[in-house]
Design a protein around this motif. Sequence first.
Motif, PDB file in Angstrom:
ATOM      1  N   VAL A  60       0.835  -1.203   0.000  1.00  0.00           N
ATOM      2  CA  VAL A  60       0.000   0.000   0.000  1.00  0.00           C
ATOM      3  C   VAL A  60       0.871   1.255   0.000  1.00  0.00           C
ATOM      4  CG1 VAL A  60      -1.628   1.369   1.367  1.00  0.00           C
ATOM      5  CG2 VAL A  60      -2.024  -1.081   1.043  1.00  0.00           C
ATOM      6  N   LYS A  61       1.903   1.268   0.829  1.00  0.00           N
ATOM      7  CA  LYS A  61       2.799   2.436   0.880  1.00  0.00           C
ATOM      8  C   LYS A  61       3.492   2.661  -0.461  1.00  0.00           C
ATOM      9  CE  LYS A  61       6.427   4.725   3.535  1.00  0.00           C
ATOM     10  NZ  LYS A  61       7.081   5.289   2.328  1.00  0.00           N
ATOM     11  N   LEU A  62       3.927   1.576  -1.090  1.00  0.00           N
ATOM     12  CA  LEU A  62       4.574   1.698  -2.401  1.00  0.00           C
ATOM     13  C   LEU A  62       3.629   2.323  -3.419  1.00  0.00           C
ATOM     14  CD1 LEU A  62       6.389  -1.761  -2.631  1.00  0.00           C
ATOM     15  CD2 LEU A  62       7.513   0.474  -2.526  1.00  0.00           C
ATOM     16  N   ILE A  63       2.390   1.851  -3.449  1.00  0.00           N
ATOM     17  CA  ILE A  63       1.424   2.372  -4.427  1.00  0.00           C
ATOM     18  C   ILE A  63       1.140   3.844  -4.163  1.00  0.00           C
ATOM     19  CG2 ILE A  63      -0.980   2.178  -5.207  1.00  0.00           C
ATOM     20  CD1 ILE A  63      -0.657  -0.900  -4.756  1.00  0.00           C
ATOM     21  N   VAL A  64       1.010   4.217  -2.904  1.00  0.00           N
ATOM     22  CA  VAL A  64       0.796   5.625  -2.553  1.00  0.00           C
ATOM     23  C   VAL A  64       1.994   6.466  -3.004  1.00  0.00           C
ATOM     24  CG1 VAL A  64       0.645   7.242  -0.613  1.00  0.00           C
ATOM     25  CG2 VAL A  64      -0.768   5.185  -0.641  1.00  0.00           C
ATOM     26  N   ASP A  65       3.184   5.966  -2.752  1.00  0.00           N
ATOM     27  CA  ASP A  65       4.393   6.697  -3.145  1.00  0.00           C
ATOM     28  C   ASP A  65       4.486   6.843  -4.654  1.00  0.00           C
ATOM     29  OD1 ASP A  65       5.105   6.921  -0.490  1.00  0.00           O
ATOM     30  OD2 ASP A  65       6.607   5.321  -0.549  1.00  0.00           O
ATOM     31  N   TYR A  66       4.137   5.783  -5.383  1.00  0.00           N
ATOM     32  CA  TYR A  66       4.207   5.848  -6.846  1.00  0.00           C
ATOM     33  C   TYR A  66       3.135   6.772  -7.416  1.00  0.00           C
ATOM     34  CZ  TYR A  66       7.084   1.574  -6.377  1.00  0.00           C
ATOM     35  OH  TYR A  66       8.043   0.646  -6.045  1.00  0.00           O
ATOM     36  N   ALA A  67       1.953   6.759  -6.827  1.00  0.00           N
ATOM     37  CA  ALA A  67       0.855   7.585  -7.345  1.00  0.00           C
ATOM     38  C   ALA A  67       1.070   9.067  -7.077  1.00  0.00           C
ATOM     39  CB  ALA A  67      -0.472   7.132  -6.751  1.00  0.00           C
ATOM     40  N   GLN A  68       1.722   9.393  -5.978  1.00  0.00           N
ATOM     41  CA  GLN A  68       2.066  10.784  -5.636  1.00  0.00           C
ATOM     42  C   GLN A  68       0.855  11.718  -5.669  1.00  0.00           C
ATOM     43  OE1 GLN A  68       5.269  11.581  -8.466  1.00  0.00           O
ATOM     44  NE2 GLN A  68       6.798  11.005  -6.934  1.00  0.00           N
ATOM     45  N   GLY A  69      -0.280  11.216  -5.226  1.00  0.00           N
ATOM     46  CA  GLY A  69      -1.458  12.065  -5.122  1.00  0.00           C
ATOM     47  C   GLY A  69      -2.137  12.396  -6.429  1.00  0.00           C
ATOM     48  N   ARG A  70      -1.695  11.791  -7.533  1.00  0.00           N
ATOM     49  CA  ARG A  70      -2.273  12.143  -8.838  1.00  0.00           C
ATOM     50  C   ARG A  70      -3.663  11.555  -9.034  1.00  0.00           C
ATOM     51  NH1 ARG A  70       2.542  10.232 -12.546  1.00  0.00           N
ATOM     52  NH2 ARG A  70       2.836   8.831 -10.737  1.00  0.00           N
ATOM     53  N   ILE A  71      -3.918  10.382  -8.457  1.00  0.00           N
ATOM     54  CA  ILE A  71      -5.266   9.807  -8.431  1.00  0.00           C
ATOM     55  C   ILE A  71      -5.474   9.198  -7.048  1.00  0.00           C
ATOM     56  CG2 ILE A  71      -5.526   9.387 -10.902  1.00  0.00           C
ATOM     57  CD1 ILE A  71      -4.819   6.482 -10.444  1.00  0.00           C
ATOM     58  N   PRO A  72      -6.726   9.042  -6.629  1.00  0.00           N
ATOM     59  CA  PRO A  72      -6.988   8.470  -5.304  1.00  0.00           C
ATOM     60  C   PRO A  72      -6.488   7.026  -5.186  1.00  0.00           C
ATOM     61  CG  PRO A  72      -8.960   9.512  -6.201  1.00  0.00           C
ATOM     62  CD  PRO A  72      -7.971   9.463  -7.310  1.00  0.00           C
ATOM     63  N   VAL A  73      -6.007   6.699  -4.008  1.00  0.00           N
ATOM     64  CA  VAL A  73      -5.626   5.325  -3.678  1.00  0.00           C
ATOM     65  C   VAL A  73      -6.469   4.881  -2.485  1.00  0.00           C
ATOM     66  CG1 VAL A  73      -3.801   3.787  -2.856  1.00  0.00           C
ATOM     67  CG2 VAL A  73      -3.265   5.585  -4.525  1.00  0.00           C
ATOM     68  N   ILE A  74      -7.225   3.811  -2.687  1.00  0.00           N
ATOM     69  CA  ILE A  74      -8.024   3.205  -1.628  1.00  0.00           C
ATOM     70  C   ILE A  74      -7.338   1.912  -1.214  1.00  0.00           C
ATOM     71  CG2 ILE A  74     -10.241   2.119  -1.088  1.00  0.00           C
ATOM     72  CD1 ILE A  74     -11.563   4.079  -3.009  1.00  0.00           C
ATOM     73  N   ALA A  75      -7.134   1.721   0.074  1.00  0.00           N
ATOM     74  CA  ALA A  75      -6.416   0.557   0.572  1.00  0.00           C
ATOM     75  C   ALA A  75      -7.378  -0.495   1.101  1.00  0.00           C
ATOM     76  CB  ALA A  75      -5.442   0.968   1.680  1.00  0.00           C
ATOM     77  N   GLY A  76      -7.184  -1.736   0.692  1.00  0.00           N
ATOM     78  CA  GLY A  76      -7.935  -2.821   1.286  1.00  0.00           C
ATOM     79  C   GLY A  76      -7.535  -2.991   2.746  1.00  0.00           C
ATOM     80  N   ASN A  77      -8.523  -3.033   3.626  1.00  0.00           N
ATOM     81  CA  ASN A  77      -8.232  -3.191   5.062  1.00  0.00           C
ATOM     82  C   ASN A  77      -9.089  -4.283   5.690  1.00  0.00           C
ATOM     83  OD1 ASN A  77     -10.719  -1.911   5.107  1.00  0.00           O
ATOM     84  ND2 ASN A  77     -10.214  -0.561   6.813  1.00  0.00           N
ATOM     85  N   GLY A  78      -9.608  -5.178   4.854  1.00  0.00           N
ATOM     86  CA  GLY A  78     -10.525  -6.194   5.339  1.00  0.00           C
ATOM     87  C   GLY A  78      -9.829  -7.306   6.101  1.00  0.00           C
ATOM     88  N   ALA A  79     -10.549  -7.904   7.008  1.00  0.00           N
ATOM     89  CA  ALA A  79     -10.090  -9.074   7.762  1.00  0.00           C
ATOM     90  C   ALA A  79     -11.312  -9.732   8.383  1.00  0.00           C
ATOM     91  CB  ALA A  79      -9.092  -8.671   8.847  1.00  0.00           C
ATOM     92  N   ASN A  80     -11.175 -11.009   8.731  1.00  0.00           N
ATOM     93  CA  ASN A  80     -12.299 -11.633   9.419  1.00  0.00           C
ATOM     94  C   ASN A  80     -12.189 -11.481  10.928  1.00  0.00           C
ATOM     95  OD1 ASN A  80     -10.214 -13.441   9.702  1.00  0.00           O
ATOM     96  ND2 ASN A  80     -11.418 -15.253   9.255  1.00  0.00           N
ATOM     97  N   ALA A  81     -11.115 -10.839  11.382  1.00  0.00           N
ATOM     98  CA  ALA A  81     -10.968 -10.463  12.791  1.00  0.00           C
ATOM     99  C   ALA A  81     -10.983  -8.944  12.870  1.00  0.00           C
ATOM    100  CB  ALA A  81      -9.663 -11.010  13.364  1.00  0.00           C
ATOM    101  N   THR A  82     -11.895  -8.394  13.613  1.00  0.00           N
ATOM    102  CA  THR A  82     -12.059  -6.940  13.679  1.00  0.00           C
ATOM    103  C   THR A  82     -10.795  -6.258  14.175  1.00  0.00           C
ATOM    104  OG1 THR A  82     -14.404  -7.295  14.124  1.00  0.00           O
ATOM    105  CG2 THR A  82     -13.545  -5.090  14.528  1.00  0.00           C
ATOM    106  N   ASP A  83     -10.138  -6.817  15.182  1.00  0.00           N
ATOM    107  CA  ASP A  83      -8.914  -6.212  15.706  1.00  0.00           C
ATOM    108  C   ASP A  83      -7.824  -6.131  14.645  1.00  0.00           C
ATOM    109  OD1 ASP A  83     -10.048  -5.853  18.173  1.00  0.00           O
ATOM    110  OD2 ASP A  83      -9.062  -7.558  19.135  1.00  0.00           O
ATOM    111  N   GLU A  84      -7.737  -7.167  13.806  1.00  0.00           N
ATOM    112  CA  GLU A  84      -6.732  -7.160  12.732  1.00  0.00           C
ATOM    113  C   GLU A  84      -7.039  -6.061  11.724  1.00  0.00           C
ATOM    114  OE1 GLU A  84      -5.534 -10.092   9.053  1.00  0.00           O
ATOM    115  OE2 GLU A  84      -5.854 -11.014  11.022  1.00  0.00           O
ATOM    116  N   ALA A  85      -8.313  -5.906  11.356  1.00  0.00           N
ATOM    117  CA  ALA A  85      -8.707  -4.863  10.413  1.00  0.00           C
ATOM    118  C   ALA A  85      -8.425  -3.471  10.980  1.00  0.00           C
ATOM    119  CB  ALA A  85     -10.186  -5.004  10.062  1.00  0.00           C
ATOM    120  N   ILE A  86      -8.648  -3.299  12.263  1.00  0.00           N
ATOM    121  CA  ILE A  86      -8.363  -2.014  12.912  1.00  0.00           C
ATOM    122  C   ILE A  86      -6.862  -1.732  12.900  1.00  0.00           C
ATOM    123  CG2 ILE A  86      -8.348  -0.824  15.153  1.00  0.00           C
ATOM    124  CD1 ILE A  86     -11.136  -2.055  15.638  1.00  0.00           C
ATOM    125  N   PHE A  87      -6.058  -2.755  13.211  1.00  0.00           N
ATOM    126  CA  PHE A  87      -4.602  -2.580  13.181  1.00  0.00           C
ATOM    127  C   PHE A  87      -4.130  -2.173  11.785  1.00  0.00           C
ATOM    128  CE2 PHE A  87      -0.392  -4.309  12.238  1.00  0.00           C
ATOM    129  CZ  PHE A  87       0.376  -3.668  13.203  1.00  0.00           C
TER     130      PHE A  87
END
Length: 294
Positions: A60-87
Amino acid sequence: MFKGSFVALVTPMLASGEIDKDSLQNLVEWHIESGSHGLVAVGTTGESATLPMDEHIEVVKLIVDYAQGRIPVIAGNGANATDEAIFLSQEMAKFAIDGFLSVVPYYNKPQQRGMIAHFEAIASATDLPLLLYNVPSRTVADLKTESVAQLAKHANIVGLKDATGDLNRLAETKAVVDNNFALFSGDDGSGCDYLCQGGHGVISVTANIVPQTMSEMCDAALANDFALAKKLDEKLVGLHKELFVEPNPVMPKWALYKMGKIKDPCLRLPMVLPELNSQKLIEQRLSQLGLIHP
């Protein structure tokens, strides 16, 4: 509001198993040049299920760095454990991402009340906007429209990726959410119809292969030029189907490899390369579309 063609971006990998950073950077540049409206980093197509958390965050960090704010980047944050998704959310919120895509918890089959509590907890963990992601073909659990209506009241929950392929769900959802609640199709085969019936965008696997056509299709539909949108989509009907003859992202990676966009078609186990018949099928389609030459 998020809208248009968001690419459900693959995560290129070398034969050694390492992330192919050069190919990833080149893909980001290609999608920006091709007019894609946004990128989804490390969702299903990005092999979120088999990337360890540290690598997930790194990609995710690499994609954000490569995009440099030119288009939106949405990060997948899904998990089947809520605590993991929050982390994951709190770690990735340290980067200049534009929002999250959060899948319905998989395998453990939560109740509707459990899903509501899960998403509310994730949405409250950061200040970033969050898109819900309903894909019952993979998760088994199905986020019902009534639950979406409840979740839409949360200030940070701003939209839905609906991968059910059921266009009736779009009308049902539009009836119970505000007009500024972003409604995205996650089913390429019905994505054009979804837009023509009032959706706001697609989060697309096909856009990995033909980003410009997908972007133009979305632009046309959002401008109410439905005839043009359907004309553009008609060219891609076969591709929509053939990219899913084996589980995603097996076929998109093979296609990108044959197109010379990534160095290697490798996937993380338990995903493996496509069968020979599947390889030939997608290669014939790519040749027909002028994307490779025999």
